[in-house]
Every structure is written in C-alpha cells, then in structure tokens.
Scaffold this active site. Structure first.
Site, PDB file in Angstrom:
ATOM      1  CG  ASP A   1      -2.323   0.393   0.945  1.00  0.00           C
ATOM      2  OD1 ASP A   1      -2.505   1.524   0.467  1.00  0.00           O
ATOM      3  OD2 ASP A   1      -3.233  -0.412   1.175  1.00  0.00           O
TER       4      ASP A   1
ATOM      5  CG  ASP B   1      -4.949   5.690   1.112  1.00  0.00           C
ATOM      6  OD1 ASP B   1      -5.880   4.893   1.302  1.00  0.00           O
ATOM      7  OD2 ASP B   1      -4.872   6.801   1.696  1.00  0.00           O
TER       8      ASP B   1
ATOM      9  CD  GLU C   1      -8.914   4.706  -1.326  1.00  0.00           C
ATOM     10  OE1 GLU C   1      -9.855   4.339  -0.609  1.00  0.00           O
ATOM     11  OE2 GLU C   1      -7.873   5.219  -0.870  1.00  0.00           O
TER      12      GLU C   1
ATOM     13  CG  HIS D   1      -9.090  -1.047   3.855  1.00  0.00           C
ATOM     14  ND1 HIS D   1      -8.839  -1.061   2.504  1.00  0.00           N
ATOM     15  CD2 HIS D   1      -8.795   0.208   4.278  1.00  0.00           C
ATOM     16  CE1 HIS D   1      -8.391   0.127   2.123  1.00  0.00           C
ATOM     17  NE2 HIS D   1      -8.362   0.914   3.180  1.00  0.00           N
ATOM     18  CG  ASP D   2     -11.484   2.416   3.439  1.00  0.00           C
ATOM     19  OD1 ASP D   2     -11.197   2.358   4.642  1.00  0.00           O
ATOM     20  OD2 ASP D   2     -10.776   2.993   2.589  1.00  0.00           O
TER      21      ASP D   2
END
Length: 594
Positions: free
Chosen positions: A108, A217, A277, A351-352
């Site tokens: 990440d 991210d 993302e 994860h969100d």
C-alpha cells in the site's frame, strides 16, 4: 488498435487484500496493549492457504511504522515496518516465500498525507522558517471571532468525521495545516518538487526489494485547487458547520501532471502492477486519462460506483438502491473499458466497506451461503483484474445490531457515533438510525479478525490472548478450515470461490479479456450477461438478486450445458432454452452453443 485483450500478467492475476492487523498473528504475537494483532510472519504462514484458493498477488494494507491513529494509514516512516507487524527482514522473507510459490507481494502506498509523527512533519511544524515548512499545506486563520479564537481557512469538513474541520490549528506557529482525513494525518504539499522526489525515492526503495507494485491510497487527492475556496452547503448548516470540500481536492488541477511524473520517474523503469484508489470521480473521460492503455499513469483504479450505491453525500449515511441500478453500474464500466481500451478492477469488498453478503444479498442463516456464492459468480466472470478481500471467500458478514457501538474501533465510526450522541441526544429515533447506519456501513465490519478455525479465538491469535477486536460470534461454524474440508451435496463458499477462480484462469480469454453484453436489461431482479472470447466462445451468466423464485427467458437459442449453479456441486440440471426458473439468490453459468 485496442490492446484490451492483449495478455498481461497483472490483468490475469488474482489479488487478495489483507488487512494485516486482522489476518493472522504468529504464535506469541501481541501489540503494546497486550492484545492479539496480526503480523507479517502470520501472513507468511498462510501463503499456502492463499495459493490453494487461487491467489497470485498478496496485497497488504499499510504495515509501515505508524502511531496507528488510522490503522496504519498514518505513516511515520515509509522505509520501516511497525514493530507490531514485524520488521523489514520479515517483509523480505514474505517476498521470498511468495516467490517460491510463484506469487507476488503488493504494498500500500499512502502519500496524500503522512502521520503527524513523521519526521517530515515534525520538522515542518517546528517553525515557519524550517526548510520542510512547505512540505505540508499551511494557511493563516480566515478570521478570529470576538473571543479571539481563530477560524479555519475555509469550511471544508474532515472526511473521517464531517462534524470537524479539515484544518488543524497549530498554536506554536499560529497557522492551520490541512488534514483532510484526521488531525493526525496532515496532507503533503505535492506542489513542492522535493516532496515528489521523496515519494519517488520511497517507491523505488520497495520496488528494488522485489515488491510487485502498489495500491495507491486516495491518489487522486494529491492536487488541491490552490485558492482553497469555500465548499457549497450540502449538509444542513444548522447541524453541520463544515461541508464536504471534495470537489476542490479530488482529481485536482495538477493530478495528471503528478501521475505522469510518477510514471516517468519510477513506474516506467519497472514491470509493476498499479491500482489507484480514486474516490469521488465518475467521468469516463477523466478516468480513462489515468487507466487508458496509453495514459502512462496507472494500470487500473478502483471505481467506487458499486460500493457507493447506498451513499448519498457522505459515507456514513444511507440511500435506497435497486437491482437495476446495480446492473447498470456493472454493465457501464465493463463496456467503457472494452470500448475505450482501459482496464477494470473487479471488487465489491475492501477494508473501507461493509461486507458484501450483508450489503447486496441476504446474510441470514438461510441465505447467506447462497448470497456469498452469487456474488462470487458475478465477480469471477467479469472482465478486469479481480480483487478478493480477506474473509470474503468464506462469506463473513456484518456484525449484528446487538453489538454495542463501543465494540467498534475505527476512528470514522467513533467520530460518527460521537456526533450522533451530541446532535441527537434528545432524539431516540435519530439515535436509532445512527445505530442502523453503523451496522450497515461501518468500516469495522471488514476488520473483524479472520475466522480460520473453530479453535479458540478462531485461530487468529493465541488462545490466552484477547484479540484486538471482537471476533464475529459465528466463528465456530463459519471458518476457513471447515469450508476448505467441507463435504456435502453443494460446495462451500470457499470451494465455490476456488472453483470460480480456477475456471476464470482456464477461460481467461472469455472471463478476463472477453466481450460483455447485458441481456434482458429490463428485468428488475435478474442480472444476465454474455461473455464472448475473441474466437467466439460464449458463456451466459444469470444472477437472481432477489430472495424469491424468478422466471427468466433465456435470450440465446440454446445453452449447451449449465456448468454450475450456487445450488449444486457440479453441473446444474436446468432448462437450456425458453423459460429458466431461478431459485432465491441463485446464480448459474452456462456454455452457449455455437
């Protein structure tokens, strides 16, 4: 010429996302508070499990050194691993063990912001004259009220707590710094070329170690509108002093300049996989500027239209949706990428976001297994690179309404519940709605510890150690070990995923690279589509997104055979032409004749 169906290793790869704190703790592993916490060694110990499922790339959410204000998305050192997860040497071992199994590791990359404990920021806030002052975004107060209290530079709301300002005041230097997510996560100033060079250095450090690439991210938030204008009023000003400012920092004016520079300075020098993302962007033209075959930016991005299907203006809220909307979203992006030579990511969990079986189907004991397999069949037959989130392969669901809000650990959930208790303290119905929104939308649902077995603590951590977060109450019956070993008339959810991923690889020309055509578009409950290879091989996918039996007309002349249904272990005995009867939440895959 289109390169859509030109084979690439990263197009055909199966990527499995790991939320490291919740995946697997190695024996004896605890964090500073003495609770069970997942580790890098724990990930390494489960590589054979992942390989048997069909995984090619392991993507782990941040494991860098961090104060953990936002579960590692607040990074204090990009070149070190947080001791609660292990060490750089442990990551080196993980890379080596992946390589032995013909697997790869994806990291990440969180470079829109750092932790407020990163040395870069400590230097930046130490004085206005520090050389790193301009590495972050500092502004004077807009004004001061009658009491002399400073007011933020604008009315932007914090993303992980919209009741708060996106700006944090620093009393020592008398200025605000931009902190769009939380005060612990100050935004980097990408206008500064020294910042960009520091990011390129971090990327090269990990790529040189053998990492296959990055999930980036909120990478489309790195460029802000430089005038920092006021956000329009979209939330009730009586209860919301601050407003979403996303239009001024999502796909900002210099984002593509920065992404091109990243490609030229780093990515073009390696054979990488990259996925961005990029929330808050829906424009096809804008997205193709990033993922088009000749864009020279990223391989793909996460398009959030499907996981935002129940989102109004802010994430912690609810709006109604229907199956037709789901169908239109999937079909739109399948066709856009094929027709315009881009590339999709295929996912419905991360994860969100809450668990997909609770969100899109029925997670009751009666239908949960069917719903989880229905969603598996959809994803394994869609074009693009597929992402499986930990626990999705065994159908983990959302925590129940009975859980006390204090069980939730995520800063977004905590901030939201605090806001509800403050604003709605005298309104029981609004508080009840707040509880419902948490049960439906909290990020925590994806972060409960992985359910490995019926052993104590679900095999996640040592029996005498309390897990950092409550494990779902059904772990004794819903766990990976039971599903891997399952013997019955049907396949377990895990076995169905395993078969689907295997079929996807064997028929990559159809399911990864093939054409896409939605059929019977007007049906309000059933999603049907045909996937066609360049050579003309055709498969029909039929998905009943309802809890009732549905009758559906087969649009092709004849189905040669039904390869599978989520109700059967092998081939399904169903009508091959004319009217097809689908059971509740049934999905079926058929080979089309001719």
């Amino acid at each position: 010429m289109s390169t859509y169906n030109t084979p690439k290793w990263w197009k055909e790869s199966v990527i499995y996302q790991i939320y490291p704190s919740s995946f697997q703790a190695h024996p004896g592993a605890k964090n500073e508070q003495g609770v069970g916490w997942g580790t890098v060694k724990g990930i390494t110990s489960r590589l054979d499990y992942l390989k048997s499922l069909g995984v090619d790339i392991v993507w782990t959410s941040p494991i860098y050194k961090s104060p953990q204000a936002d579960m590692g998305y607040d990074i204090a050192d990009y070149k070190d691993i947080d001791p609660i997860y292990g060490s750089v040497a442990d990551v080196d071992e993980l890379i080596a063990e992946c390589k032995k199994r013909d697997m790869r590791l994806m990291m990440d990359l969180v470079v829109n912001h750092t932790s407020n404990m990163h040395q870069w920021f400590l230097d930046s806030r130490s004085s206005k004259s520090n050389p790193k002052r301009d590495w972050y975004i500092w502004k004077d107060p807009k004004s001061r009220n009658e009491a002399g209290t400073p007011e933020p530079p604008n009315n932007w709301a914090q993303i992980l707590g919209e009741a708060n300002s996106a700006w944090t005041y620093d009393t020592e230097t008398g200025q605000y710094y931009l902190s769009v997510f939380t005060p612990d996560q100050p935004d980097l100033n990408w206008e500064n070329p020294e910042v960009r060079e520091a990011v390129w250095d971090v990327m090269s450090f990990w790529l040189d170690k053998g990492v296959a690439g990055f999930r980036m991210d909120v990478i489309n938030m790195i460029s802000k509108v430089p005038t920092y204008p006021e956000a329009p009023i979209v939330l009730d000003p009586a209860t919301h002093k601050y407003q979403p400012g996303t239009q001024f920092f999502v796909n900002g004016p210099k984002m593509h300049d920065y992404m091109h520079e990243m490609y030229e300075k780093v990515l073009s020098k390696y054979d990488t996989i990259t996925v961005g993302e990029m929330p808050g962007v829906d424009s096809e033209d804008e997205i193709l500027r990033t993922v088009g075959a000749n864009a020279k930016e990223l391989n793909m991005i996460f398009i959030f239209a499907l996981v935002d299907i129940d989102k109004p203006n802010v994430r912690m809220a609810l709006k109604d949706w229907d199956v037709k909307e789901l169908k239109s979203i999937v079909s739109r992006w399948q066709n856009v990428m094929i027709e315009r030579d881009g590339w999709n990511s295929v996912f419905i969990e991360n994860h969100d976001n809450p668990r997909s079986v609770s969100r899109y189907t029925d997670d009751s004991d009666e239908w949960r297994d069917k719903g989880a397999k229905l969603l598996s069949l959809m994803q394994t037959t869609l074009g693009g690179t597929i992402f499986v989130y930990q626990g999705e392969e065994i159908g983990i669901k959302n925590a129940p309404m009975e859980w006390d809000p204090r069980e939730y650990k995520d800063i977004e959930t905590i901030n939201y519940w605090n806001k509800c208790q403050t604003i709605y303290k005298d309104d029981p119905e609004k508080l009840k709605l707040g509880r419902k929104i948490i049960q439906m939308k909290a990020r925590d649902h994806a972060r409960t510890p992985m359910q490995w077995s019926s052993a104590p603590n679900a095999g996640f951590c040592d029996a005498d150690t309390k897990p950092w977060m409550r494990i779902m109450d059904d772990w004794k019956t819903v766990n990976a070990e039971a599903q891997v070993k399952y013997e019955g008339d049907e396949l377990s959810t895990w076995q169905f995923w395993q078969r689907g991923l295997k079929d996807r690889k064997e028929h990559a020309d159809v399911f990864v690279y093939g054409g896409f055509e939605e059929v019977n578009k007007d049906d309000e409950n059933v999603f049907g589509y045909v996937r066609t290879s360049k050579e003309g091989e055709k498969w029909l996918v039929v998905l009943n997104f309802s809890g009732k039996e549905q009758k559906w007309m087969i649009p092709t002349k004849e189905v040669e055979f039904w390869a599978c249904s989520n109700y059967t272990k092998g081939r399904a005995d169903k009508a091959k032409s004319g009217e097809l009867v689908l059971k509740p939440w049934e999905g079926a895959l058929g080979k089309v004749s001719g």
